[in-house]
Design an enzyme around this catalytic site. Structure first.
Site, PDB file in Angstrom:
ATOM      1  N   LYS A   1      -9.355   1.713  -1.833  1.00 31.90           N
ATOM      2  CA  LYS A   1      -9.552   1.189  -0.471  1.00 31.90           C
ATOM      3  C   LYS A   1     -10.929   1.564   0.086  1.00 31.90           C
ATOM      4  O   LYS A   1     -11.331   2.737   0.050  1.00 31.90           O
ATOM      5  CB  LYS A   1      -8.444   1.744   0.416  1.00 31.90           C
TER       6      LYS A   1
ATOM      7  N   GLU B   1       0.868  -1.193   0.000  1.00 32.94           N
ATOM      8  CA  GLU B   1       0.000   0.000   0.000  1.00 32.94           C
ATOM      9  C   GLU B   1       0.905   1.243   0.000  1.00 32.94           C
ATOM     10  O   GLU B   1       1.953   1.259   0.660  1.00 32.94           O
ATOM     11  CB  GLU B   1      -0.832  -0.028   1.294  1.00 32.94           C
TER      12      GLU B   1
ATOM     13  N   CYS C   1      -4.621  -3.037   2.948  1.00 33.92           N
ATOM     14  CA  CYS C   1      -4.349  -2.952   4.378  1.00 33.92           C
ATOM     15  C   CYS C   1      -5.556  -3.240   5.270  1.00 33.92           C
ATOM     16  O   CYS C   1      -5.946  -4.387   5.435  1.00 33.92           O
ATOM     17  CB  CYS C   1      -3.716  -1.607   4.709  1.00 33.92           C
TER      18      CYS C   1
HETATM   19  N1  CDT Z   1      -2.851   1.526   6.598  1.00 34.61           N
HETATM   20  C1  CDT Z   1      -3.793   0.916   7.318  1.00 34.61           C
HETATM   21  O1  CDT Z   1      -4.883   0.665   6.842  1.00 34.61           O
HETATM   22  N2  CDT Z   1      -3.490   0.638   8.589  1.00 34.61           N
HETATM   23  C2  CDT Z   1      -4.426   0.008   9.479  1.00 34.61           C
HETATM   24  C3  CDT Z   1      -4.249   0.570  10.829  1.00 34.61           C
HETATM   25  C4  CDT Z   1      -5.412   0.259  11.684  1.00 34.61           C
HETATM   26  S1  CDT Z   1      -5.256   0.883  13.308  1.00 34.61           S
HETATM   27  C5  CDT Z   1      -5.892   2.402  13.222  1.00 34.61           C
HETATM   28  C6  CDT Z   1      -4.262  -1.508   9.471  1.00 34.61           C
HETATM   29  O2  CDT Z   1      -5.290  -2.180   9.382  1.00 34.61           O
HETATM   30  O3  CDT Z   1      -3.169  -2.016   9.624  1.00 34.61           O
END
Ligand code: CDT
Length: 342
Positions: free
Chosen positions: A138, A57, A207
């Site tokens: 996303k 990502e 993500c």
């Molecule tokens: N980049 C991303 O989506 N990070 C999220 C963080 C979640 S905690 C606020 C993840 O799911 O890893």
């Protein structure tokens, strides 16, 4: 539903794949240097014979949503602008090299459209067709719109900088990856021996999407055989996780545990392979992101896994026929999987 071919007799559909894990990228990192790192990873993956490489990502820059960025010009510098991401000076060399090497890539970036909308996006580029065949934006944006009041907090401002993607989870077939894939023109209508023997069926997540089972299930119900998921997962963000008393070590261990939990369990329940690629390491020498890039089988087991929190290629040869027992015997109503070209 019965089938003319038992799962155990299904012909192999072998595919060499790789996750290109990318270590620390700083706020001050030069974009051309970062792009060259991605190209080196691509070349290394190609040497192993990989035909498909997944990048993380927001692979082209540091994970900028951790900062409150007031300067519009600085913010704009983290985005790719316009419709054709392959033509930008920040990306062109990567797509060109993928074409020269004959390797498909999936890569994440910050997208700003010509009419001013912003998304956290990834594209699937087919080296054979020499173009992007699908784009995914996303859906599950984590974090907050406003920065935390505590000036020492590590923020997650994706809701501030991006809009949610509205296109949903659309699986797609990728030509040219698997030898002998059946085409509709070559299969006999209603002949169950063609089931699960078309071009690979692929889905993309970004993500935080990987934590939501409905995203996987929507792909699963389309017969998806391979999920691609790039990520930036912080190892330490007490304000976001609400765990102020947790040690940094415990927070990181939890982040790894939950990452693998969702990747492995959802691969198993949808009987699909998955590849995930991390942006990891210590950004700005200060902000830790987990590694854990890996390739997982339809039985939920990890096949290959990163050993570092730095630039690293994770490689495996997978057999998409292994998706078949789960899809066939658990009774997945996957019409797309049954028909080689629907
Ligand atoms: N980049 C991303 O989506 N990070 C999220 C963080 C979640 S905690 C606020 C993840 O799911 O890893």
């Amino acid at each position: 539903m019965g089938s003319a071919v038992d799962a155990k007799d299904a012909p192999s559909r072998l595919l060499k794949v790789a996750a290109a894990q990318v270590g620390a990228v700083h706020r001050w990192s030069d974009r051309a240097d970062t792009l060259n790192r991605l190209i080196r990873l691509l070349e290394e993956a190609a040497q192993t014979g990989a035909l498909l490489v997944l990048f993380p990502e927001l692979a082209l820059t540091t994970f900028f949503p951790r900062y409150f960025i007031a300067d519009e010009n600085e913010l704009a510098s983290f985005f790719e602008h316009g419709e054709d991401v392959t033509g930008s000076k920040n990306t062109k060399k990567l797509f060109q090299r993928a074409h020269e090497l004959g390797v498909d890539i999936c890569v994440g970036y910050a997208e700003r459209t010509t009419d001013g909308h912003s998304y956290n996006t990834c594209v699937y580029y087919s080296a054979r067709l020499q173009r992007v065949i699908t784009k995914y934006r996303k859906s599950h944006l984590p974090g907050t719109q406003e920065p935390c009041k505590d000036p020492g907090a590590i923020n997650q401002l994706e809701k501030r900088y991006f809009e949610e993607g509205q296109e949903g989870f659309r699986a797609f077939r990728v030509p040219g990856l698997v030898d002998g894939a059946l085409k509709k023109s070559l299969s006999i209508d209603g002949d169950a021996s063609s089931e699960g023997r078309g071009d690979p069926i692929v889905g993309m997540l970004i993500c935080n999407d990987r934590r939501w089972s409905e995203a996987w299930r929507v792909y699963g119900l389309q017969g998806t055989e391979l999920i691609l998921c790039g990520y930036n997962t912080t190892a330490w963000a007490p304000h976001l996780h609400g765990k102020h008393n947790q040690s940094k070590e415990q927070s990181k261990a939890d982040a790894y545990f939950h990452h693998k939990l969702v990747m492995q369990s959802n691969s198993y329940t949808n009987s699909c392979f998955s590849i995930c690629a991390a942006r990891c390491g210590l950004d700005d020498d200060e902000f830790p992101l987990i590694g854990g890039s890996c390739i997982i089988g339809p039985d939920g087991r990890i096949i290959a896994e990163a050993q570092t929190e730095d630039d690293e290629v994770v490689f495996a040869e997978i057999d998409l026929a292994a998706c078949r027992p789960g899809k066939q015997t658990v009774g997945d109503p996957s019409l797309m999987w049954r028909d080689p070209e629907c």
